[in-house]
Design a protein around this motif. Structure first.
Motif, short mmCIF file in Angstrom:
data_model
loop_
_atom_site.label_atom_id
_atom_site.label_comp_id
_atom_site.label_asym_id
_atom_site.label_seq_id
_atom_site.Cartn_x
_atom_site.Cartn_y
_atom_site.Cartn_z
N SER A 70 -26.04 -46.72 -16.81
CA SER A 70 -25.07 -47.43 -15.98
C SER A 70 -24.65 -46.63 -14.75
CB SER A 70 -23.82 -47.78 -16.80
OG SER A 70 -23.24 -46.60 -17.34
N GLY A 71 -24.59 -45.31 -14.89
CA GLY A 71 -24.11 -44.47 -13.79
C GLY A 71 -25.19 -43.82 -12.96
N GLY A 72 -26.44 -43.88 -13.43
CA GLY A 72 -27.53 -43.26 -12.69
C GLY A 72 -27.66 -41.78 -13.01
N SER A 73 -28.63 -41.14 -12.35
CA SER A 73 -28.88 -39.71 -12.58
C SER A 73 -27.66 -38.88 -12.21
CB SER A 73 -30.08 -39.26 -11.74
OG SER A 73 -31.23 -40.02 -12.06
N MET A 74 -27.47 -37.80 -12.94
CA MET A 74 -26.35 -36.91 -12.66
C MET A 74 -26.66 -35.52 -13.20
SD MET A 74 -23.50 -38.32 -15.40
CE MET A 74 -23.83 -40.06 -15.07
N SER A 75 -25.85 -34.56 -12.84
CA SER A 75 -26.07 -33.20 -13.33
C SER A 75 -25.70 -33.10 -14.80
CB SER A 75 -25.22 -32.21 -12.52
OG SER A 75 -23.84 -32.40 -12.79
N LYS A 76 -26.22 -32.05 -15.43
CA LYS A 76 -25.89 -31.81 -16.83
C LYS A 76 -24.38 -31.69 -17.01
CE LYS A 76 -29.58 -29.42 -19.32
NZ LYS A 76 -30.00 -28.11 -19.89
#
Length: 205
Positions: free
Chosen positions: A102-108
C-alpha cells in the motif's frame, strides 16, 4: 417567519467566515463545517460505563490500557488462524507486506518504524521475508548505507492469496460494532496513535 433561526444562521455564517481559512460560498463545504462545529459544541449526555473495580477506584485509564492489550491478543489469535495454511510464519510478515503493497518501497528503517518495532525484531521479520522471496532490497540512491525494501511479484501473489482470510480475521475483531461505531473508534484510535507517534518522534529527535 422564523427570525430567531435566521439570526442563528447568520451568526453561524459569520463564525464560519472567521474560523475557516478561505471560506467558500459552497453550501456543501459550509454544511461540512457546520456538522463538525455542532458536534464539538454539543456535549453528548450518555451514562458513564461501568467496569470491574470502578467502585474500588480503578481508573478509566487502567480499563482502556487493559482493553487495548486484550484486544491486541484477540486480534493476534484471529490473525494466527488466518495464516494457518499460508506461507506466512507470523502475522507480522503479512502486515509488513501490506505496508509495502500500500505504501510502496521504503527503507528498512522506515518499514520497521511504521510497524512500531525495535530494530532487532523488525530486522528478523524482514530477513524472513527476504529468505522467502516475498521482498527484495537494494541500496538507496542517496545514501549507500540505506537499504530500500520492495515487495516482489511472489510476495504480492501470496498476499493476494491470503487476503480473504486476513480480511475475515480483521472483521472478526470488530464484528459487534456498527459502521458508525467503527468510524467513531477509528477517530479515537487515530487520535491516540498520532499523539504517541509525535511523542516518539520528539524522543528520537
Amino acid at each position: 417567519m422564523l427570525y430567531g433561526l435566521v439570526n442563528q444562521l447568520i451568526d453561524l455564517v459569520k463564525k464560519y467566515e472567521t474560523d475557516v481559512e478561505g471560506p467558500s460560498d459552497n453550501i456543501i463545504e459550509f454544511q461540512d463545517w457546520l456538522n463538525k462545529h455542532l458536534k464539538s459544541e454539543v456535549e453528548i449526555s450518555s451514562p458513564e460505563p461501568q467496569w470491574i473495580g470502578k467502585a474500588n477506584g480503578r481508573s478509566a485509564d487502567s480499563v482502556i490500557n487493559t482493553s487495548l492489550v486484550h484486544l491486541y491478543r484477540y486480534a493476534k489469535m484471529h490473525a494466527k488462524t488466518a495464516i494457518a495454511d499460508t506461507s506466512f510464519s507470523t502475522p507480522d510478515e503479512f502486515i509488513y507486506l501490506i505496508g509495502l503493497a500500500s505504501g510502496g518501497s521504503m527503507s528498512k528503517t522506515a518499514l520497521i518504524k511504521q510497524n512500531i518495532h525495535e530494530k532487532p525484531v523488525g530486522t528478523l521479520i524482514i530477513n524472513r521475508l527476504l529468505n522467502k522471496g516475498f521482498i527484495e532490497e537494494r541500496l538507496g540512491d542517496g545514501d549507500k548505507r540505506s537499504k530500500i525494501i520492495s515487495i516482489t511479484s511472489l510476495g504480492n501473489q501470496h498476499l493476494k492469496e491470503s487476503m480473504d482470510k486476513i480480511k475475515t480475521a480483521s472483521a472478526n475483531v470488530t464484528e459487534p460494532l456498527s459502521l458508525t461505531e467503527k468510524m467513531n473508534l477509528i477517530d479515537l484510535l487515530l487520535k491516540l496513535e498520532d499523539f504517541h507517534w509525535l511523542q516518539a518522534e520528539k524522543k528520537i529527535g
